[in-house]
Design a protein around this motif. Structure first.
Motif, PDB file in Angstrom:
ATOM      1  N   TRP A 247       0.847  -1.187   0.000  1.00  0.00           N
ATOM      2  CA  TRP A 247       0.000   0.000   0.000  1.00  0.00           C
ATOM      3  C   TRP A 247       0.888   1.244   0.000  1.00  0.00           C
ATOM      4  CZ3 TRP A 247      -1.610   2.656   4.970  1.00  0.00           C
ATOM      5  CH2 TRP A 247      -2.455   3.728   4.701  1.00  0.00           C
ATOM      6  N   ASN A 248       0.477   2.279  -0.714  1.00  0.00           N
ATOM      7  CA  ASN A 248       1.300   3.477  -0.862  1.00  0.00           C
ATOM      8  C   ASN A 248       1.061   4.534   0.220  1.00  0.00           C
ATOM      9  OD1 ASN A 248      -1.179   4.531  -1.571  1.00  0.00           O
ATOM     10  ND2 ASN A 248      -0.551   5.297  -3.576  1.00  0.00           N
ATOM     11  N   ASN A 249       0.339   4.170   1.287  1.00  0.00           N
ATOM     12  CA  ASN A 249       0.076   5.079   2.419  1.00  0.00           C
ATOM     13  C   ASN A 249      -0.812   6.273   2.049  1.00  0.00           C
ATOM     14  OD1 ASN A 249       1.530   3.883   4.686  1.00  0.00           O
ATOM     15  ND2 ASN A 249       3.364   4.305   3.499  1.00  0.00           N
ATOM     16  N   LYS A 250      -1.537   6.144   0.949  1.00  0.00           N
ATOM     17  CA  LYS A 250      -2.472   7.197   0.557  1.00  0.00           C
ATOM     18  C   LYS A 250      -3.877   6.616   0.452  1.00  0.00           C
ATOM     19  CE  LYS A 250       0.957   9.886  -2.024  1.00  0.00           C
ATOM     20  NZ  LYS A 250       1.325  10.457  -3.353  1.00  0.00           N
ATOM     21  N   SER A 251      -4.871   7.488   0.622  1.00  0.00           N
ATOM     22  CA  SER A 251      -6.268   7.076   0.529  1.00  0.00           C
ATOM     23  C   SER A 251      -6.936   7.825  -0.625  1.00  0.00           C
ATOM     24  CB  SER A 251      -6.999   7.386   1.844  1.00  0.00           C
ATOM     25  OG  SER A 251      -6.379   6.733   2.926  1.00  0.00           O
ATOM     26  N   TYR A 252      -7.929   7.195  -1.213  1.00  0.00           N
ATOM     27  CA  TYR A 252      -8.642   7.758  -2.356  1.00  0.00           C
ATOM     28  C   TYR A 252     -10.141   7.643  -2.111  1.00  0.00           C
ATOM     29  CZ  TYR A 252      -3.983   7.042  -4.250  1.00  0.00           C
ATOM     30  OH  TYR A 252      -2.617   7.064  -4.417  1.00  0.00           O
ATOM     31  N   ARG A 253     -10.921   8.400  -2.871  1.00  0.00           N
ATOM     32  CA  ARG A 253     -12.364   8.380  -2.667  1.00  0.00           C
ATOM     33  C   ARG A 253     -13.084   8.673  -3.982  1.00  0.00           C
ATOM     34  NH1 ARG A 253     -13.084  12.019   1.514  1.00  0.00           N
ATOM     35  NH2 ARG A 253     -13.159  10.324   3.021  1.00  0.00           N
ATOM     36  N   TRP A 254     -14.211   7.997  -4.172  1.00  0.00           N
ATOM     37  CA  TRP A 254     -15.086   8.310  -5.292  1.00  0.00           C
ATOM     38  C   TRP A 254     -15.726   9.674  -5.056  1.00  0.00           C
ATOM     39  CZ3 TRP A 254     -15.527   5.925  -9.825  1.00  0.00           C
ATOM     40  CH2 TRP A 254     -15.179   4.562  -9.931  1.00  0.00           C
ATOM     41  N   MET A 255     -15.821  10.472  -6.107  1.00  0.00           N
ATOM     42  CA  MET A 255     -16.482  11.771  -6.057  1.00  0.00           C
ATOM     43  C   MET A 255     -17.470  11.860  -7.222  1.00  0.00           C
ATOM     44  SD  MET A 255     -15.028  13.270  -3.422  1.00  0.00           S
ATOM     45  CE  MET A 255     -15.359  15.024  -3.624  1.00  0.00           C
ATOM     46  N   GLN A 256     -18.483  12.727  -7.085  1.00  0.00           N
ATOM     47  CA  GLN A 256     -19.477  12.875  -8.145  1.00  0.00           C
ATOM     48  C   GLN A 256     -19.895  14.336  -8.294  1.00  0.00           C
ATOM     49  OE1 GLN A 256     -23.443  11.415  -7.362  1.00  0.00           O
ATOM     50  NE2 GLN A 256     -23.714  10.713  -9.472  1.00  0.00           N
ATOM     51  N   ASN A 257     -20.112  14.754  -9.525  1.00  0.00           N
ATOM     52  CA  ASN A 257     -20.751  16.046  -9.796  1.00  0.00           C
ATOM     53  C   ASN A 257     -21.773  15.849 -10.909  1.00  0.00           C
ATOM     54  OD1 ASN A 257     -19.287  15.952 -12.174  1.00  0.00           O
ATOM     55  ND2 ASN A 257     -17.796  17.505 -11.550  1.00  0.00           N
ATOM     56  N   GLU A 258     -22.251  16.937 -11.507  1.00  0.00           N
ATOM     57  CA  GLU A 258     -23.298  16.826 -12.523  1.00  0.00           C
ATOM     58  C   GLU A 258     -22.806  16.135 -13.793  1.00  0.00           C
ATOM     59  OE1 GLU A 258     -21.108  20.687 -13.073  1.00  0.00           O
ATOM     60  OE2 GLU A 258     -22.006  19.576 -11.395  1.00  0.00           O
ATOM     61  N   VAL A 259     -21.497  16.038 -13.971  1.00  0.00           N
ATOM     62  CA  VAL A 259     -20.949  15.380 -15.165  1.00  0.00           C
ATOM     63  C   VAL A 259     -20.811  13.875 -14.958  1.00  0.00           C
ATOM     64  CG1 VAL A 259     -18.986  15.277 -16.749  1.00  0.00           C
ATOM     65  CG2 VAL A 259     -19.733  17.485 -15.815  1.00  0.00           C
ATOM     66  N   GLY A 260     -20.325  13.489 -13.800  1.00  0.00           N
ATOM     67  CA  GLY A 260     -20.143  12.066 -13.554  1.00  0.00           C
ATOM     68  C   GLY A 260     -19.300  11.776 -12.332  1.00  0.00           C
ATOM     69  N   TRP A 261     -18.745  10.556 -12.307  1.00  0.00           N
ATOM     70  CA  TRP A 261     -17.956  10.075 -11.167  1.00  0.00           C
ATOM     71  C   TRP A 261     -16.473  10.076 -11.507  1.00  0.00           C
ATOM     72  CZ3 TRP A 261     -19.860   8.551  -6.389  1.00  0.00           C
ATOM     73  CH2 TRP A 261     -21.246   8.402  -6.298  1.00  0.00           C
ATOM     74  N   TRP A 262     -15.636  10.279 -10.487  1.00  0.00           N
ATOM     75  CA  TRP A 262     -14.192  10.141 -10.633  1.00  0.00           C
ATOM     76  C   TRP A 262     -13.591   9.739  -9.290  1.00  0.00           C
ATOM     77  CZ3 TRP A 262     -16.513  14.748  -9.665  1.00  0.00           C
ATOM     78  CH2 TRP A 262     -15.931  15.612  -8.732  1.00  0.00           C
TER      79      TRP A 262
END
Length: 318
Positions: A247-262
C-alpha cells in the motif's frame, strides 16, 4: 493469539473519527464534532475501569487502550500494556518501564509511542503501524493531521515522524505473540503468505516487514488495484496497492458532480485520467478529463469495450 497486527487493524479502522462536543452520537465517526473530549473510547474505557479512566477527558491514551481492548479483550490487553489501563500518558509509559519494556530507539510495529513536550514531560501517545529506515508511522487519537506532535487535536489521524524527531520520548513494547511465519509463496496464480501452521491470510490486510498488503478471499496478494476500505459503503474510500502489493500510504475516494464520477486522492490533487483502474476485481476506465465511463460502448486503443451503467467494463480487458 495476541499478534501485533490485530491491534493495528483495529486502530486503522478508526482513522477519521472526530471528538464530540457533547455526550451524543459517540459511535458515529464524524457527527456532533466538537472539542469537549467526548468519545466512544473514553466512554467504553470508563465503563470498564471507572476508577482510572476518566470521562470525558483527554483521550489519546484511552484510544490506544481501547484498541488493545477491542483486539485482545480486557485481561490480555492489560497484560500487553504493562499490567493495566491508564489514561495518563506518564503513568502508561511507567508501566512499560516497570517491565523493562521501554525503548528509546529502534521502534517496532505494534509499539506504543510516547511523545514529550518542550519541558521534557511525556504528554501524548499513539500506536506504531509502520517503520522505515528514516521514519516511524503512527495512528494517534486526540491529534490532528498537522505535522508534528498535536496533543489535543480532536481526531484520530495517521502521522509520520523522523526517527530522530526530538519530541519522541520512547516506545513501550507489548509482549506480543510471535506471528507464525513461513513467508512469501508463489505459484502460477500469484503471491500468497504462509504461516508455519499451514494457514494464510484471507480477506484481510496484514503488515509484513513494515508494509501493508491485502490478501483476497482466495488468499492471493492483491496488486495493481484499489482495495475498498472497511467503511466503503458510507465513505467510498479506497486504498491503492502497487505491482509489489504494498500500500502506498495514501487514501482515495469516489467523487461525483453533474458530469459524472471520478476517483481522487484524499488530501491531494491527483486523479486517474485516460487510464484503467481495477477495483474489487472489476475494471473501470477514466477519460482524459478524469470521469468514469458508464453506459457506453467505445473504442479504446483500437479495441471496443462496453461499460454498464455503474462503470464496470463488460468486455474482457486486453
Amino acid at each position: 493469539m495476541n499478534y501485533a497486527s490485530k491491534v493495528i487493524e483495529i486502530a486503522e479502522a478508526e482513522v477519521g473519527y472526530l471528538e464530540k462536543k457533547s455526550n451524543s452520537q459517540l459511535d458515529d465517526k464524524t457527527a456532533n464534532a466538537g472539542y469537549n473530549n467526548y468519545t466512544k473510547y473514553g466512554r467504553d474505557m470508563h465503563s470498564i475501569y471507572p476508577q482510572v479512566m476518566d470521562f470525558p477527558a483527554a483521550w489519546c491514551d484511552a484510544f490506544v487502550d481501547w484498541c488493545f481492548y477491542k483486539a485482545y479483550g480486557v485481561a490480555n490487553a492489560k497484560a500487553l500494556l504493562g499490567g493495566n489501563f491508564d489514561d495518563y500518558t506518564v503513568a502508561s509509559a511507567q508501566l512499560y518501564k516497570n517491565k523493562n519494556a521501554y525503548y528509546k530507539s529502534n521502534p517496532k510495529v505494534g509499539d506504543q509511542i510516547f511523545f514529550k513536550n518542550a519541558s521534557g514531560g511525556i504528554c501524548h501517545t499513539g500506536l506504531v503501524y509502520r517503520v522505515s529506515s528514516t521514519y516511524v508511522y503512527t495512528i494517534e487519537g486526540n491529534t490532528s493531521s498537522s505535522s508534528g506532535v498535536v496533543a489535543n487535536g480532536g481526531g484520530v489521524f495517521k502521522k509520520q515522524y523522523s526517527l530522530t524527531y526530538s519530541r519522541i520520548d520512547g516506545y513501550g513494547r507489548p509482549k506480543y505473540d510471535e506471528e507464525p511465519i513461513i513467508g512469501w509463496q508463489k505459484d502460477n496464480v500469484g503471491w500468497w503468505y504462509k504461516y508455519s501452521d499451514g494457514s494464510y491470510p484471507k480477506s484481510e490486510w496484514r503488515v509484513i516487514d513494515g508494509k501493508w498488503y491485502y490478501f483476497k478471499a482466495d488468499g492471493y496478494m492483491a496488486h495493481d488495484e484499489y482495495i475498498k476500505a472497511s467503511d466503503y459503503a458510507t465513505t467510498y474510500k479506497l486504498y491503492w496497492v502497487s505491482t509489489n502489493g504494498d500500500w502506498n500510504n495514501k487514501s482515495y475516494r469516489w467523487m461525483q458532480n453533474e458530469v459524472g464520477w471520478w476517483i481522487t486522492e484524499i488530501g491531494g490533487e491527483w486523479y486517474p485520467k485516460a487510464e484503467w483502474a481495477k477495483i474489487d476485481d472489476k475494471w473501470y476506465y477514466f477519460d482524459k478529463r478524469g470521469y468514469m465511463l458508464a453506459g457506453i460502448t467505445i473504442v479504446i486503443k483500437g479495441k471496443q469495450y462496453t461499460f454498464d451503467k455503474n462503470g464496470v467494463c463488460l468486455t474482457k480487458k486486453g
